[in-house]
Enzyme design. Structure first.
Site, PDB file in Angstrom:
ATOM      1  N   ASP A 348       0.822  -1.220   0.000  1.00 38.65           N
ATOM      2  CA  ASP A 348       0.000   0.000   0.000  1.00 38.65           C
ATOM      3  C   ASP A 348       0.850   1.262   0.000  1.00 38.65           C
ATOM      4  O   ASP A 348       2.001   1.243   0.428  1.00 38.65           O
ATOM      5  CB  ASP A 348      -0.906   0.027   1.245  1.00 38.65           C
ATOM      6  CG  ASP A 348      -0.100   0.000   2.532  1.00 38.65           C
ATOM      7  OD1 ASP A 348       0.818  -0.840   2.628  1.00 38.65           O
ATOM      8  OD2 ASP A 348      -0.349   0.827   3.427  1.00 38.65           O
ATOM      9  N   GLU A 349       0.253   2.325  -0.482  1.00 40.66           N
ATOM     10  CA  GLU A 349       0.809   3.679  -0.374  1.00 40.66           C
ATOM     11  C   GLU A 349       2.289   3.753  -0.729  1.00 40.66           C
ATOM     12  O   GLU A 349       3.053   4.430  -0.049  1.00 40.66           O
ATOM     13  CB  GLU A 349       0.596   4.226   1.054  1.00 40.66           C
ATOM     14  CG  GLU A 349      -0.860   4.327   1.445  1.00 40.66           C
ATOM     15  CD  GLU A 349      -1.067   4.712   2.910  1.00 40.66           C
ATOM     16  OE1 GLU A 349      -1.959   5.532   3.171  1.00 40.66           O
ATOM     17  OE2 GLU A 349      -0.345   4.197   3.781  1.00 40.66           O
ATOM     18  N   ALA A 350       2.670   3.078  -1.795  1.00 45.16           N
ATOM     19  CA  ALA A 350       4.082   3.101  -2.210  1.00 45.16           C
ATOM     20  C   ALA A 350       4.339   4.345  -3.069  1.00 45.16           C
ATOM     21  O   ALA A 350       4.788   4.250  -4.206  1.00 45.16           O
ATOM     22  CB  ALA A 350       4.422   1.818  -2.954  1.00 45.16           C
TER      23      ALA A 350
END
Ligand code: TNX
Length: 537
Positions: A348-350
């Site tokens: 997530d949220e890379a």
């Protein structure tokens, strides 16, 4: 008057049982009507999650007595374990011996746990529960099903059954029968150990609490920017530098699980029919690893520790070979110590990884999960890189749509639903909630309850949904009290969405049943939020 008899010993309990149940005339027949206050009896349907079918028979109430024994199927060690668990939950408050046996004493009242001979709808997680004057019979095809039936039985007993010392009272189980099985096979909860570590004893307490609502998966978010919380032998600095004092949000979340503690947690969870899913978040949310090992940074310089709650700034070095040595070592060790089928790789949220690099990374890492025998599980972003159809995506968006997720489901992938504005237990209830975040909005009990996992994501049919999960992120949480305050009463709402039929979904019914849980939580010392949306008993 009866309530004044101090019941502190088994002898006293036996006396009480005899006099109140009229059993002196014949054990097991329970022919006399005990003068129990009527309001004190649970209704057969006053259960969370709501059972599929419940047919009450007011003539068939059963009373636990000092003579009740728990009978399990001969030859099934698993069923016997469920029986022992049931006895251990009923002994403190009743003070009754409740022996667990495989012998048939047909003249004694019993709670019988039987395998097989069920209605076909029961499947591999459901159960049938029959209450007659002579006893309770729980039938299932698996020990998981028996365990679920046991959780229902616990809720059918008066709230004082949760007390930890003998209570002088009559233990009525309402007569009738229940046929019950889950809508979704996966009903999860998640704890974030990275932002603040939670001690094994706190995790076990939470396991007991969620098991009562038929949650069957516990996802542990073990690593993030602020901390690394699981022992990895081949990379010992991870926990040495990023699991000790000073790690966590505001530097106040120290600790990590040793392999021995992790093994013990898995065994404890298994005894509650819960499977643990470990998560190593990558390629972002990796500051703790990159602080511990300089070689995990593209410039070869270790980053400073982080104790704030920013997200999206860290990334493993995608073009460096050592990154993949590291990731494979971690996945191998984690797979070796995890009995469950899933390994969650985050994803997530890379935001600090380009789309191209993200794909490159996942194309190398996802096969490692399969290589070590586990099923790939990740946040919904992994659906952007065409994972194998066996991979599970965890949907956390707030707007109920994601084209990549819908396409992946069309290809055959399954998803677990954790929409942040419904299922995130770390969202504040309202503006006055002292802990929690609010980036996905406030989530009151009704918000957590009033949605349909079967049609929540655009173009994702119910058949593409494995189940639901309620994540609890720990940026603002320190203690078990905090965990309880955010989880109760919303966790039972998510549990009901995962278990009960769409047809039974009814806020009025749910809020009534929820209000009736309060005395149980009080008995257990659970620090719950008294939502103004619910009439608490
Ligand atoms: C988003 S949702 C995160 C976490 C935060 C959480 C706080 C997701 C997969 N990532 O890193 O802890 O919000 O609510």
């Amino acid at each position: 008057m009866r309530k004044r008899i101090p019941v502190t010993s088994l002898l006293a309990a036996v006396t009480l049982g005899l006099s109140t149940l009229g059993l002196a005339a014949g054990a097991g027949t329970a022919a006399a009507t005990p003068p129990a206050p009527a309001h004190d009896k649970q209704g057969l349907s006053d259960v969370i999650p709501a059972p599929v079918e419940a047919e009450a028979d007011p003539e068939a109430d059963f009373w636990l007595s000092p003579f009740t024994h728990i009978r399990t199927e001969r030859g099934s060690a698993e069923a016997r374990e469920v029986g022992k668990y049931l006895a251990s939950t009923l002994r403190p408050a009743t003070g009754y011996p409740l022996p667990v046996t495989s012998a048939k004493h047909s003249f004694l009242p019993s709670i019988s746990l039987e395998l097989g001979r069920t209605d076909p709808r029961v499947g591999d997680q459901g159960y049938q529960l029959d209450v007659t004057k002579r006893g309770v019979t729980i039938k299932a095809n698996t020990a998981d099903g028996l365990f679920s039936g046991v959780q229902t039985l616990r809720q059918l007993l008066p709230a004082q059954i949760a007390a930890d010392s003998p209570q002088p009272r009559i233990w009525t189980v309402p007569g009738g029968n229940i046929l019950d099985y889950p809508r979704f096979g996966y009903r999860g909860a998640m704890l974030d150990l990275a932002r603040h570590f939670h001690e094994p004893d706190e995790i076990k307490a939470y396991i007991d609490q969620i098991a009562a609502y038929k949650i069957n998966y516990l996802h542990l978010h073990l690593t993030d920017d602020q901390g690394w919380r699981i022992q990895i032998d081949s990379w010992p600095e991870l926990t040495k530098k990023s699991g000790g004092p000073g790690t966590g949000v505001d530097g106040e979340g120290p600790g990590f699980l040793t392999k021995a503690e992790y093994a013990e947690l898995n065994a404890y969870a298994a005894s509650r029919h819960i499977t643990i899913i470990p998560e190593i978040d990558m390629p972002g949310h990796t500051n703790a690893a990159q602080h511990a090992y300089a070689e995990l940074n593209c410039d070869g310089v270790a980053v400073p520790p982080r104790t704030d709650i920013e997200v999206g700034y860290s990334s493993l070095c995608i073009d460096s070979e050592i990154t993949y040595t590291f990731v494979e070592d971690v996945i191998r060790e984690l797979a070796e110590m995890t009995p469950g089928p899933y390994l969650h790789i985050g994803g997530d949220e890379a935001h600090a990884t380009t789309d191209e690099d993200y794909r490159k990374f996942m194309d190398r890492v996802m096969p490692m999960v399969a290589k070590y025998g586990k099923t790939i599980y990740g946040w919904d972003e992994i659906m952007q890189v065409d994972p194998p159809t066996s991979a599970i995506g965890q949907f956390w968006d707030t707007d109920g749509q994601d084209a990549d997720v819908a396409e992946a489901v069309a290809r055959g992938n399954k998803i677990v639903l954790s929409p942040a504005n419904k299922a995130y237990l770390d969202m504040k209830y309202d503006e006055s909630t002292p802990i929690g975040l609010s980036w996905a909005g406030y989530v009151e009990v009704r918000d957590a309850y009033d949605w349909n996992p079967g049609n929540h994501v655009q173009d994702v049919p119910e058949s593409g949904v494995l189940g639901v999960e309620a994540p609890l992120w720990s940026e603002t949480l320190r203690t078990l009290d905090h965990i309880e305050y955010m989880a109760f009463p919303r966790l039972p709402a998510i549990a009901e969405l995962g278990w009960s039929t769409e047809a039974s979904h009814d806020w009025e019914s749910f809020r009534q049943r929820l209000g009736a849980q309060a005395p149980r939580w009080e008995q257990q010392g659970i620090n719950f939020y008294r939502s103004p949306q619910v009439d608490w008993q």
